[in-house]
Each structure stands twice: as C-alpha cells, then as structure tokens.
Design a protein around this motif. Structure first.
Motif, PDB file in Angstrom:
ATOM      1  N   SER A 165       0.914  -1.085  -0.116  1.00 39.83           N
ATOM      2  CA  SER A 165       0.004  -0.168   0.119  1.00 39.83           C
ATOM      3  C   SER A 165       1.013   1.269   0.015  1.00 39.83           C
ATOM      4  CB  SER A 165      -0.854  -0.147   1.201  1.00 39.83           C
ATOM      5  OG  SER A 165      -1.963  -0.937   1.084  1.00 39.83           O
ATOM      6  N   GLY A 166       1.026   1.843  -1.159  1.00 42.68           N
ATOM      7  CA  GLY A 166       2.048   2.881  -1.317  1.00 42.68           C
ATOM      8  C   GLY A 166       1.414   3.914  -2.232  1.00 42.68           C
ATOM      9  N   PRO A 167       2.216   4.978  -2.477  1.00 46.60           N
ATOM     10  CA  PRO A 167       1.369   6.191  -3.247  1.00 46.60           C
ATOM     11  C   PRO A 167       0.865   5.625  -4.504  1.00 46.60           C
ATOM     12  CG  PRO A 167       3.789   6.595  -2.441  1.00 46.60           C
ATOM     13  CD  PRO A 167       3.502   5.082  -2.257  1.00 46.60           C
ATOM     14  N   GLY A 168      -0.510   5.998  -4.742  1.00 47.47           N
ATOM     15  CA  GLY A 168      -1.367   5.600  -5.764  1.00 47.47           C
ATOM     16  C   GLY A 168      -1.914   4.171  -5.714  1.00 47.47           C
ATOM     17  N   GLU A 169      -1.645   3.285  -4.865  1.00 46.90           N
ATOM     18  CA  GLU A 169      -2.080   2.078  -4.772  1.00 46.90           C
ATOM     19  C   GLU A 169      -2.533   1.743  -3.300  1.00 46.90           C
ATOM     20  OE1 GLU A 169      -1.098  -2.239  -6.623  1.00 46.90           O
ATOM     21  OE2 GLU A 169       0.501  -1.031  -6.263  1.00 46.90           O
ATOM     22  N   TRP A 170      -3.825   1.062  -3.033  1.00 48.06           N
ATOM     23  CA  TRP A 170      -4.105   0.828  -1.455  1.00 48.06           C
ATOM     24  C   TRP A 170      -4.587  -0.687  -1.673  1.00 48.06           C
ATOM     25  CZ3 TRP A 170      -9.651   1.798   0.370  1.00 48.06           C
ATOM     26  CH2 TRP A 170      -9.762   1.345   1.633  1.00 48.06           C
ATOM     27  N   SER A 171      -4.122  -1.602  -0.675  1.00 50.07           N
ATOM     28  CA  SER A 171      -4.394  -2.936  -0.778  1.00 50.07           C
ATOM     29  C   SER A 171      -4.523  -3.412   0.664  1.00 50.07           C
ATOM     30  CB  SER A 171      -3.093  -3.539  -1.300  1.00 50.07           C
ATOM     31  OG  SER A 171      -2.936  -3.314  -2.760  1.00 50.07           O
ATOM     32  N   GLY A 172      -5.213  -4.517   0.540  1.00 52.79           N
ATOM     33  CA  GLY A 172      -5.460  -5.157   2.060  1.00 52.79           C
ATOM     34  C   GLY A 172      -5.634  -6.859   1.526  1.00 52.79           C
ATOM     35  N   LEU A 173      -5.296  -7.788   2.544  1.00 45.16           N
ATOM     36  CA  LEU A 173      -5.748  -9.229   2.480  1.00 45.16           C
ATOM     37  C   LEU A 173      -6.232  -9.681   3.802  1.00 45.16           C
ATOM     38  CD1 LEU A 173      -5.533 -11.844   0.944  1.00 45.16           C
ATOM     39  CD2 LEU A 173      -3.104 -11.987   1.637  1.00 45.16           C
TER      40      LEU A 173
ATOM     41  N   CYS B  67     -10.807 -17.423  13.804  1.00 46.30           N
ATOM     42  CA  CYS B  67     -10.635 -16.369  12.668  1.00 46.30           C
ATOM     43  C   CYS B  67      -9.158 -15.913  13.092  1.00 46.30           C
ATOM     44  CB  CYS B  67     -11.175 -15.393  12.568  1.00 46.30           C
ATOM     45  SG  CYS B  67     -12.953 -15.750  11.868  1.00 46.30           S
ATOM     46  N   LEU B  68      -8.034 -16.530  12.246  1.00 43.41           N
ATOM     47  CA  LEU B  68      -6.851 -16.111  12.286  1.00 43.41           C
ATOM     48  C   LEU B  68      -6.404 -15.786  10.909  1.00 43.41           C
ATOM     49  CD1 LEU B  68      -5.189 -19.277  14.114  1.00 43.41           C
ATOM     50  CD2 LEU B  68      -6.052 -16.860  15.322  1.00 43.41           C
ATOM     51  N   GLY B  69      -5.404 -14.700  10.923  1.00 43.38           N
ATOM     52  CA  GLY B  69      -5.070 -13.865   9.753  1.00 43.38           C
ATOM     53  C   GLY B  69      -5.658 -12.623   9.983  1.00 43.38           C
ATOM     54  N   ALA B  70      -5.505 -11.387   9.303  1.00 37.09           N
ATOM     55  CA  ALA B  70      -6.152 -10.235   9.370  1.00 37.09           C
ATOM     56  C   ALA B  70      -7.693 -10.315   9.310  1.00 37.09           C
ATOM     57  CB  ALA B  70      -5.549  -9.269   8.376  1.00 37.09           C
ATOM     58  N   THR B  71      -8.376  -9.938  10.303  1.00 31.38           N
ATOM     59  CA  THR B  71      -9.876  -9.534  10.195  1.00 31.38           C
ATOM     60  C   THR B  71      -9.958  -7.967  10.348  1.00 31.38           C
ATOM     61  OG1 THR B  71     -10.140 -10.091  12.673  1.00 31.38           O
ATOM     62  CG2 THR B  71     -10.407 -11.726  11.167  1.00 31.38           C
ATOM     63  N   GLU B  72      -9.157  -7.331  10.701  1.00 29.17           N
ATOM     64  CA  GLU B  72      -9.405  -5.847  10.519  1.00 29.17           C
ATOM     65  C   GLU B  72      -7.918  -5.205  10.267  1.00 29.17           C
ATOM     66  OE1 GLU B  72     -11.535  -3.583  13.667  1.00 29.17           O
ATOM     67  OE2 GLU B  72      -9.691  -2.754  14.156  1.00 29.17           O
ATOM     68  N   ILE B  73      -7.938  -4.310   9.290  1.00 35.86           N
ATOM     69  CA  ILE B  73      -6.765  -3.689   9.153  1.00 35.86           C
ATOM     70  C   ILE B  73      -7.023  -2.228   9.022  1.00 35.86           C
ATOM     71  CG2 ILE B  73      -4.716  -3.059   7.256  1.00 35.86           C
ATOM     72  CD1 ILE B  73      -5.401  -5.723   6.040  1.00 35.86           C
TER      73      ILE B  73
ATOM     74  N   ALA C 126     -17.163 -16.908   7.529  1.00 33.01           N
ATOM     75  CA  ALA C 126     -16.988 -17.971   6.761  1.00 33.01           C
ATOM     76  C   ALA C 126     -15.253 -18.305   6.821  1.00 33.01           C
ATOM     77  CB  ALA C 126     -17.367 -17.912   5.198  1.00 33.01           C
ATOM     78  N   ASP C 127     -15.091 -19.762   6.520  1.00 28.68           N
ATOM     79  CA  ASP C 127     -13.589 -20.158   6.452  1.00 28.68           C
ATOM     80  C   ASP C 127     -13.154 -19.806   5.088  1.00 28.68           C
ATOM     81  OD1 ASP C 127     -11.309 -21.266   6.959  1.00 28.68           O
ATOM     82  OD2 ASP C 127     -11.893 -23.462   6.844  1.00 28.68           O
ATOM     83  N   SER C 128     -12.740 -18.642   4.941  1.00 27.21           N
ATOM     84  CA  SER C 128     -12.832 -18.143   3.576  1.00 27.21           C
ATOM     85  C   SER C 128     -11.582 -16.981   3.659  1.00 27.21           C
ATOM     86  CB  SER C 128     -13.869 -17.639   2.957  1.00 27.21           C
ATOM     87  OG  SER C 128     -13.679 -17.223   1.520  1.00 27.21           O
ATOM     88  N   PHE C 129     -11.407 -16.155   2.452  1.00 27.51           N
ATOM     89  CA  PHE C 129     -10.564 -14.953   2.584  1.00 27.51           C
ATOM     90  C   PHE C 129     -11.244 -13.728   1.745  1.00 27.51           C
ATOM     91  CE2 PHE C 129      -9.954 -17.137  -1.351  1.00 27.51           C
ATOM     92  CZ  PHE C 129      -9.687 -16.592  -2.355  1.00 27.51           C
ATOM     93  N   ALA C 130     -10.746 -12.755   1.706  1.00 26.40           N
ATOM     94  CA  ALA C 130     -10.953 -11.604   0.910  1.00 26.40           C
ATOM     95  C   ALA C 130      -9.708 -10.710   0.497  1.00 26.40           C
ATOM     96  CB  ALA C 130     -12.023 -10.669   1.591  1.00 26.40           C
ATOM     97  N   PHE C 131      -9.637  -9.926  -0.336  1.00 25.58           N
ATOM     98  CA  PHE C 131      -8.703  -9.102  -0.833  1.00 25.58           C
ATOM     99  C   PHE C 131      -9.240  -7.984  -1.606  1.00 25.58           C
ATOM    100  CE2 PHE C 131      -8.899 -11.743  -4.642  1.00 25.58           C
ATOM    101  CZ  PHE C 131      -8.830 -10.612  -5.651  1.00 25.58           C
ATOM    102  N   PHE C 132      -8.343  -6.831  -1.502  1.00 28.95           N
ATOM    103  CA  PHE C 132      -8.824  -5.750  -2.591  1.00 28.95           C
ATOM    104  C   PHE C 132      -7.562  -5.040  -2.864  1.00 28.95           C
ATOM    105  CE2 PHE C 132      -8.342  -3.629   1.861  1.00 28.95           C
ATOM    106  CZ  PHE C 132      -7.781  -2.400   1.386  1.00 28.95           C
ATOM    107  N   ASN C 133      -7.466  -4.490  -4.089  1.00 30.14           N
ATOM    108  CA  ASN C 133      -6.635  -3.863  -4.623  1.00 30.14           C
ATOM    109  C   ASN C 133      -7.140  -2.403  -5.341  1.00 30.14           C
ATOM    110  OD1 ASN C 133      -4.438  -2.875  -7.274  1.00 30.14           O
ATOM    111  ND2 ASN C 133      -3.295  -3.296  -5.203  1.00 30.14           N
ATOM    112  N   LEU C 134      -6.823  -1.255  -4.769  1.00 28.67           N
ATOM    113  CA  LEU C 134      -7.056  -0.046  -5.391  1.00 28.67           C
ATOM    114  C   LEU C 134      -6.341   0.617  -6.113  1.00 28.67           C
ATOM    115  CD1 LEU C 134     -10.034   1.620  -5.779  1.00 28.67           C
ATOM    116  CD2 LEU C 134      -9.248   3.022  -3.909  1.00 28.67           C
ATOM    117  N   SER C 135      -5.994   0.249  -7.659  1.00 27.75           N
ATOM    118  CA  SER C 135      -5.070   0.761  -8.231  1.00 27.75           C
ATOM    119  C   SER C 135      -5.315   2.442  -8.776  1.00 27.75           C
ATOM    120  CB  SER C 135      -4.474   0.054  -9.400  1.00 27.75           C
ATOM    121  OG  SER C 135      -5.722  -0.193 -10.218  1.00 27.75           O
ATOM    122  N   SER C 136      -4.501   2.828  -9.321  1.00 26.60           N
ATOM    123  CA  SER C 136      -4.606   4.544  -9.885  1.00 26.60           C
ATOM    124  C   SER C 136      -5.422   5.208  -8.574  1.00 26.60           C
ATOM    125  CB  SER C 136      -5.275   4.544 -11.244  1.00 26.60           C
ATOM    126  OG  SER C 136      -4.588   3.817 -12.143  1.00 26.60           O
TER     127      SER C 136
END
Length: 235
Positions: A93-101, A111-117, A186-196
């Motif tokens: 997550s740097g200039p011009g791009e925002w991400s999370g997993l 629930c293990l792994g990130a559930t809040e960022i 759910a026993d699952s995952f989610a991700f996002f990436n906001l480019s530009s």
C-alpha cells in the motif's frame, strides 16, 4: 486530473449498482463538487498499518507466533495454541495504490490472519476512488465480507465468479484513518487492490492548495469526464 478521470471512465463501461458506493466517476465527482472546492491527489500511502484478528493485534513479523485459541477452537492441537496463519504476504500500500488481504481459518482455530486492517494516512481525506479489484472466497458466503466497499450479496453473479474489477469511489466525513473489517464468519478470504488510487483532501489539511486552484482542478477533471463520455458514445 483529466488523465485520471478518463482512465476511470474507460474502466466502467458497464456500471452495476452497489449497496453504498459510487461505481462510475461522474457520480463520484458530482458528490465531490457538491461539497464545494476540493483537492484531488494521488493516494499518499499510509503512515502506519495496524492489523488485528479475533485474538488481538499482530504484525507480519509475529504472525507465526502461537496464540492461545482454546482446545475447543483447535481440536487437532490439545494445547489450544495456533499461529495466525496467513494465505500470503500483505499486498503493498504505497502512493497511488491501496491494498489489503483478509483471511479466516474458522474451522479449526477461530478466525486467524487479518480480520481488521487500519490505515493511518499522513493527512485527512473526505473521499477515495480508483480501479478496484475485489475478490473473496465464496460468492454465496462472502460477497459482502468487507462492508467498507458497500457491496452486498445480491450484487455479485455467481456465474461470473466472486470478484469485482472496475471503478469504485466513496465520500465520507474528514478522517485520516481508514479501517476495513472482515465481517463474514466463513472459512474463507477476501482481498482488495485499489490501483490508480486518488483521494480528496480535507479542506483543513495543511497540504491542500488554495481554494481557487482546488476549484480549477476539479473543474478540469469534470470537463475531461464529459469529453471521455462523448468519445465513448461516438459523439
């Protein structure tokens, strides 16, 4: 700004409706201009990123440190300890791009792994937009896993897979903190990436330009949007 808006419009030829978000640049820019002079700048990248799961805060460096989750939550380990398992490295997550997993391992260890960022920005903003690539594990379970983005379960068509890729924008009260929570058990995952990615700086931000220049910047962007729309319509 004209270049940014033209790019956004080109990514949104088919515009569906989300529960609470702007999925076309014209609506997003209209909401911004309705609030008065605005300064649009590239997403600056966060000053700090804080991660949590159901058992408290953690960092990538400590994700493999065992945490007590209880023997009932972890039936295959009688000690009741588990690591904060992660499906992969945190996206940048740097200039011009925002991400999370976000990951969840609810079947055996809660629930293990990130559930809040939480992302702390260097200045306050009142809006954000870009080209959003948003995916999740199962369309029937997690279509609204990250409520911040405003999608609900009815938005996604399972035939095309549990993923959205296109323009996305939002406006909100001034803040320098963006918190994205995982809300699906759910026993699952989610991700996002906001480019530009771009943000609307709060008027009280010390890095904002004077109001006349702000208004001119936004006006230029709106004109660029109108020109892009005419070209796409063949007019």
């Amino acid at each position: 700004m004209t270049t940014i808006v033209s790019f956004f419009f080109a990514t949104a030829l088919t515009i569906p409706q989300a529960k609470a978000a702007f999925l076309d640049p014209a609506s997003w820019l209209g909401a911004i201009s309705g609030r008065g002079p605005a300064t649009v700048a590239a997403f600056p990248g966060p000053k700090a990123i804080t991660l949590r799961d159901d058992f408290g805060p953690w960092t990538p460096a400590t994700q493999n440190t065992p945490v007590f989750v209880g023997p009932d939550a972890n039936p295959y380990n009688p000690t009741g300890f588990a690591t904060r398992g992660f499906l992969g490295d945190l996206p940048a997550s740097g200039p011009g791009e925002w991400s999370g997993l976000f990951t969840c391992n609810s079947a055996y260890s809660g629930c293990l792994g990130a559930t809040e960022i939480t992302y702390r920005l260097p200045f306050a903003i009142t809006g954000i937009a870009g080209n959003l690539d948003y995916g999740f594990g199962f369309s029937g379970d997690t279509a609204d896993a990250l409520p911040f983005f405003g999608f609900d379960r009815s938005f996604f068509d399972p035939e095309f897979g549990p993923r959205y890729n296109g323009f996305w924008g939002e406006v909100f009260a001034p803040t320098d903190t963006i918190r994205v929570r995982w809300s699906d058990p759910a026993d699952s995952f989610a991700f996002f990436n906001l480019s530009s990615a771009v943000v609307v700086q709060a008027r009280s931000s010390p890095t904002s330009v004077p109001e006349p220049a702000s208004a001119a910047l936004l006006g230029t962007g709106l004109l660029g949007l109108m020109a892009a729309r005419r070209r796409l319509r063949g007019g």
